[in-house]
Structure formats: structure tokens, C-alpha cells
Design a protein around this motif. Structure first.
Motif, PDB file in Angstrom:
ATOM      1  N   ARG A  19     -14.263 -15.588 -41.032  1.00  0.00           N
ATOM      2  CA  ARG A  19     -13.578 -14.851 -41.788  1.00  0.00           C
ATOM      3  C   ARG A  19     -14.338 -13.552 -42.288  1.00  0.00           C
ATOM      4  O   ARG A  19     -15.550 -13.746 -42.515  1.00  0.00           O
ATOM      5  N   GLY A  20     -13.508 -12.621 -42.861  1.00  0.00           N
ATOM      6  CA  GLY A  20     -14.278 -11.529 -43.664  1.00  0.00           C
ATOM      7  C   GLY A  20     -15.104 -10.489 -42.866  1.00  0.00           C
ATOM      8  O   GLY A  20     -15.344  -9.602 -43.269  1.00  0.00           O
ATOM      9  N   LEU A  21     -14.657 -10.428 -41.470  1.00  0.00           N
ATOM     10  CA  LEU A  21     -15.199  -9.458 -40.576  1.00  0.00           C
ATOM     11  C   LEU A  21     -14.541  -8.309 -40.726  1.00  0.00           C
ATOM     12  O   LEU A  21     -13.281  -8.194 -41.034  1.00  0.00           O
ATOM     13  N   PRO A  22     -15.113  -7.118 -40.478  1.00  0.00           N
ATOM     14  CA  PRO A  22     -14.259  -5.799 -40.684  1.00  0.00           C
ATOM     15  C   PRO A  22     -13.307  -5.783 -39.464  1.00  0.00           C
ATOM     16  O   PRO A  22     -13.487  -6.141 -38.437  1.00  0.00           O
ATOM     17  N   PRO A  23     -12.122  -4.948 -39.798  1.00  0.00           N
ATOM     18  CA  PRO A  23     -11.104  -4.977 -38.733  1.00  0.00           C
ATOM     19  C   PRO A  23     -11.324  -3.811 -37.709  1.00  0.00           C
ATOM     20  O   PRO A  23     -12.010  -2.767 -38.318  1.00  0.00           O
ATOM     21  N   ALA A  24     -10.996  -3.788 -36.478  1.00  0.00           N
ATOM     22  CA  ALA A  24     -11.107  -3.043 -35.559  1.00  0.00           C
ATOM     23  C   ALA A  24      -9.831  -2.815 -34.861  1.00  0.00           C
ATOM     24  O   ALA A  24      -9.232  -3.663 -34.541  1.00  0.00           O
ATOM     25  N   LEU A  25      -9.672  -1.536 -34.186  1.00  0.00           N
ATOM     26  CA  LEU A  25      -8.489  -1.252 -33.633  1.00  0.00           C
ATOM     27  C   LEU A  25      -8.798  -0.596 -32.250  1.00  0.00           C
ATOM     28  O   LEU A  25      -9.656   0.492 -32.025  1.00  0.00           O
ATOM     29  N   PHE A  26      -8.323  -0.964 -31.003  1.00  0.00           N
ATOM     30  CA  PHE A  26      -8.568  -0.496 -29.644  1.00  0.00           C
ATOM     31  C   PHE A  26      -7.509   0.394 -29.198  1.00  0.00           C
ATOM     32  O   PHE A  26      -6.579  -0.519 -29.088  1.00  0.00           O
ATOM     33  N   VAL A  27      -7.667   1.641 -28.620  1.00  0.00           N
ATOM     34  CA  VAL A  27      -6.700   2.100 -28.066  1.00  0.00           C
ATOM     35  C   VAL A  27      -6.815   2.571 -26.525  1.00  0.00           C
ATOM     36  O   VAL A  27      -8.069   3.164 -26.194  1.00  0.00           O
ATOM     37  N   LEU A  46      -3.638  -2.484 -29.269  1.00  0.00           N
ATOM     38  CA  LEU A  46      -2.172  -2.251 -29.173  1.00  0.00           C
ATOM     39  C   LEU A  46      -1.901  -1.622 -27.841  1.00  0.00           C
ATOM     40  O   LEU A  46      -2.779  -1.115 -27.126  1.00  0.00           O
ATOM     41  N   ASP A  47      -0.600  -1.814 -27.346  1.00  0.00           N
ATOM     42  CA  ASP A  47      -0.241  -1.120 -26.073  1.00  0.00           C
ATOM     43  C   ASP A  47       0.752   0.021 -26.563  1.00  0.00           C
ATOM     44  O   ASP A  47       1.523  -0.164 -27.274  1.00  0.00           O
ATOM     45  N   LEU A  48       0.195   1.185 -26.159  1.00  0.00           N
ATOM     46  CA  LEU A  48       0.888   2.342 -26.520  1.00  0.00           C
ATOM     47  C   LEU A  48       2.327   2.461 -26.129  1.00  0.00           C
ATOM     48  O   LEU A  48       2.628   1.699 -25.213  1.00  0.00           O
ATOM     49  N   PRO A  49       3.080   3.161 -26.799  1.00  0.00           N
ATOM     50  CA  PRO A  49       4.462   3.064 -26.475  1.00  0.00           C
ATOM     51  C   PRO A  49       4.934   3.272 -25.054  1.00  0.00           C
ATOM     52  O   PRO A  49       4.299   4.366 -24.647  1.00  0.00           O
ATOM     53  N   GLY A  50       5.787   2.516 -24.316  1.00  0.00           N
ATOM     54  CA  GLY A  50       5.747   2.692 -22.848  1.00  0.00           C
ATOM     55  C   GLY A  50       4.667   1.922 -22.140  1.00  0.00           C
ATOM     56  O   GLY A  50       5.023   2.001 -20.679  1.00  0.00           O
ATOM     57  N   PHE A  51       3.873   1.238 -22.306  1.00  0.00           N
ATOM     58  CA  PHE A  51       2.609   0.727 -21.915  1.00  0.00           C
ATOM     59  C   PHE A  51       2.460  -0.812 -22.039  1.00  0.00           C
ATOM     60  O   PHE A  51       2.976  -1.198 -23.363  1.00  0.00           O
ATOM     61  N   ALA A  98       1.849   6.624 -33.762  1.00  0.00           N
ATOM     62  CA  ALA A  98       2.135   5.304 -33.699  1.00  0.00           C
ATOM     63  C   ALA A  98       0.848   4.463 -34.168  1.00  0.00           C
ATOM     64  O   ALA A  98       1.207   3.422 -34.667  1.00  0.00           O
ATOM     65  N   VAL A  99      -0.367   4.983 -33.773  1.00  0.00           N
ATOM     66  CA  VAL A  99      -1.459   4.330 -34.436  1.00  0.00           C
ATOM     67  C   VAL A  99      -1.481   4.220 -35.692  1.00  0.00           C
ATOM     68  O   VAL A  99      -1.732   3.205 -36.531  1.00  0.00           O
ATOM     69  N   VAL A 100      -1.221   5.341 -36.361  1.00  0.00           N
ATOM     70  CA  VAL A 100      -1.278   5.798 -37.607  1.00  0.00           C
ATOM     71  C   VAL A 100      -0.247   4.618 -38.458  1.00  0.00           C
ATOM     72  O   VAL A 100      -0.425   4.083 -39.323  1.00  0.00           O
ATOM     73  N   ARG A 101       1.145   4.704 -37.952  1.00  0.00           N
ATOM     74  CA  ARG A 101       2.046   3.938 -38.460  1.00  0.00           C
ATOM     75  C   ARG A 101       1.782   2.427 -38.369  1.00  0.00           C
ATOM     76  O   ARG A 101       2.116   1.734 -39.400  1.00  0.00           O
ATOM     77  N   LEU A 102       1.008   2.144 -37.531  1.00  0.00           N
ATOM     78  CA  LEU A 102       0.792   0.571 -37.018  1.00  0.00           C
ATOM     79  C   LEU A 102      -0.293   0.121 -38.238  1.00  0.00           C
ATOM     80  O   LEU A 102      -0.187  -0.787 -38.947  1.00  0.00           O
ATOM     81  N   LEU A 103      -1.393   1.176 -38.458  1.00  0.00           N
ATOM     82  CA  LEU A 103      -2.420   0.752 -39.458  1.00  0.00           C
ATOM     83  C   LEU A 103      -1.770   0.782 -40.974  1.00  0.00           C
ATOM     84  O   LEU A 103      -2.131   0.038 -41.841  1.00  0.00           O
TER      85      LEU A 103
END
Length: 329
Positions: free
Chosen positions: A51-59, A85-90, A109-114
Motif C-alpha cells: 500500500r501507499g505506492l504512488p499512482p501511475a497511468l499508462f497510455v 487505459l484503453d483509449l476510446p475505440g481501442f 479522456a485521460v484528464v477526465r479519467l484522472l
């Protein structure tokens, strides 16, 4: 809506994907959907080892999916709380309601998810098209990005290499229909081999089981009624982004990025010229460059352990500089 405007948000509603014929899920991963206004996103995650690890997002990049990050997420599971995340349509994400596949729309889409998840700021990692998207996110919403890692980012090239031209032609109206007609008898195995040959520096590095998973994924995508449309429109959106000037230019936005940036380029990349590494290194104000002579376009899939090590080295230097700044304050 311009690329700098913040979109309206709804609270994300995570749901388990029930479709057994959906995208492959590797051992230790989960796949869920997040519903936003006019948008549904599939999000792949690997629970962190503690627990407590910093978050990451891969595109991911053009024609890819969150599966492209599975190996790197596994490598970094002891250091990051990672989601892809899967980008819209993928992948497992359906097309967006508005049919907008521009780089700015993918960035929103990335901003809205975050924003909806409240996970920011995150370590943001992007490959190819995802690198262009991540650059735009980091420039327009610096509050959401701790560090930026770009693997063969699709930033504008005045003279693309010849091996990248067929991919760029996907943006031309009618080309995908023609290609579909000419290749209608191709097997998923052949299509998959062609993609791997284009994206890998050495396709022989792909394990047999990984090849079978890739073939099944290609078969699944070909059954989707929007497969070619999503690919075509996203390619067109990327080409259109290359023509933008002023503050919306991707190179101008690269210069605006404040986050520490890791740049990874492959010497055998057939889609993004290796020569672009020098320009990118000069554009991003706080950058580290890692050159992998034997890698192709998807270094995080070919050499996940090397990319993971480079990321952790960048992170250690960033933290050290932050500690020094705190002590000097």
C-alpha cells in the motif's frame, strides 16, 4: 471545446467487464470499465505489492491497447500503483459518443479519467500516439503529472522515414477500405506477424504464448464494427495534430512541460525516427534520454526490465533533487 478547456465531469463508476470474449487479462491483472458522460473507458490495473505506492497511468499507441503495458506494469508493481487505459475505440473501450478521435480528445479522456478518479498527480507514461497524448496532458494540466515518460512518442516529423509512410496513409480517406479489401483473405496470424515486424526491433523476442494472445486479440478486434473507423480517425487526428501551430503545436507544448521527463527511443524503430531523440531531448526542459539500439517502437514490450530500470533511475534523481530543494528552503 479547445484543448486547454477542462471538460465537464461525472463521478466515475467502475464496473467489472463481464464479456468473456473481451480483451485478454493477464494473471494478476484486473480489467474494469469507467463510465463518464459520453465516454466509457476500459482500465487495466495490477494491484501494487504494498500500500501507499504512488499512482501511475499508462497510455498506449495507435492500434494498441492497455495490454501493451502489461509487462512494464508487472516490472514496476513494487514501485507504482499502476493503471493502463484503453483509449476510446481501442482495446475494451467503445467509441466515444461524439466520434472525436483527435489527439486533444484523447488527452481530454485521460484528464477526465484522472479528475474523476482523484488519482492525480500521477507518473504518466505514453507510447507513440499515447506519447503525443501524454505530452498534451502534461502541458495543459501540470497539476496531474508528477513525471512524464515517453517511449517513441509520435511528435511531428518533417521527413518521416519510409517505413512509417504506410501507417500515416491510414489517415487518407478510403485507404483503410482498400487495405481491408486487399487483405480480406489474410489470416490473423499473418496480420499479427506484420504488426510485430513493424513494431519490434526483433520480432523473435516475442514468446510463443504472447504471440497466441496477440493473434486472439487481433481476431477479436476484426469482429468489432468500429475497428477500422477508430484506427482511421485516430490516425487522421494524429496527422492533423502535426499541422497545428501556435500554442497547440505539440513541440510548443513539449517546451511547456514542467514535469521531469524520461525519453526512450529505439535504434530499430520503423515508425518514429531515432533522429528525433535529439530534438525531443532539447524540447523537454527537464529530460533524460535513454537510447536502446536494438529496440523498436515498443521498447516497454521488448525490454520492460530496461525501461523499468531507467524509470526508477529518473525517479530516484527527481526525488533526490526534491529533497535537496526542501533542505535549502
Amino acid at each position: 471545446m479547445s484543448s486547454t478547456e477542462q471538460p465537464d465531469l461525472r463521478t466515475a463508476v467502475p464496473e467489472t467487464i463481464p464479456d468473456l470474449n473481451g480483451p485478454h487479462v493477464h494473471d494478476g491483472e484486473t480489467l474494469r470499465t469507467v463510465s463518464l458522460a459520453g465516454l466509457t473507458l476500459a482500465v487495466r490495473s495490477r494491484p501494487p505489492t504494498r500500500r501507499g505506492l504512488p499512482p501511475a497511468l499508462f497510455v498506449h499507441g495507435l492500434g494498441g491497447s492497455s495490454q501493451n503495458w502489461s509487462a512494464l506494469m508487472a516490472e514496476l508493481s513494487g514501485d507504482l500503483d499502476g493503471e493502463a487505459l484503453d483509449l476510446p475505440g481501442f482495446g475494451g473501450s467503445p467509441p466515444p459518443d461524439d466520434g472525436n478521435y483527435s489527439v486533444s480528445a484523447h488527452a481530454r479522456a485521460v484528464v477526465r479519467l484522472l479528475d474523476a478518479s482523484g488519482r492525480g498527480p500521477v507518473h504518466l507514461l505514453g507510447n507513440s500516439l499515447g506519447g503525443a497524448v501524454a505530452t498534451r496532458v502534461a502541458a495543459m494540466r501540470p497539476d496531474l503529472v508528477r513525471t512524464l515518460t515517453l517511449i517513441s512518442p509520435a511528435l511531428p516529423e518533417l521527413r518521416p522515414q519510409r517505413t512509417a509512410v504506410p501507417t500515416a496513409l491510414l489517415a487518407v480517406p478510403g485507404v483503410t477500405s482498400l487495405f481491408g479489401a486487399l487483405t480480406k483473405d489474410w489470416t490473423p496470424e499473418r496480420r499479427t506477424r506484420d504488426v510485430l515486424t513493424l513494431c519490434y526491433g526483433d520480432p523473435g523476442r516475442v514468446a510463443p504464448e504472447d504471440f497466441r494472445v496477440a493473434v486472439r486479440e487481433y481476431e477479436r478486434r476484426l469482429e468489432l464494427p468500429y475497428f477500422w473507423d477508430s484506427l482511421t480517425r485516430s490516425a487522421r487526428g494524429l496527422v492533423n495534430a502535426y499541422t497545428l501551430g501556435g500554442q497547440h503545436s505539440l513541440w510548443r507544448q513539449a517546451e511547456r512541460v514542467l514535469a521531469p521527463t524520461l525519453l526512450v527511443y529505439g535504434g530499430r524503430d520503423r515508425l518514429v525516427s531515432f533522429r528525433m531523440a535529439r530534438r525531443a531531448s532539447a524540447a523537454f526542459r527537464s529530460s533524460r534520454l535513454v537510447a536502446l539500439p536494438e529496440a523498436g517502437h515498443v521498447a516497454m514490450m521488448e525490454y520492460p526490465e530496461v525501461v523499468a530500470r531507467a524509470f526508477l533511475e529518473m525517479l530516484a534523481v527527481t526525488q533526490e533533487r526534491g529533497d535537496e530543494a526542501t533542505e535549502g528552503a
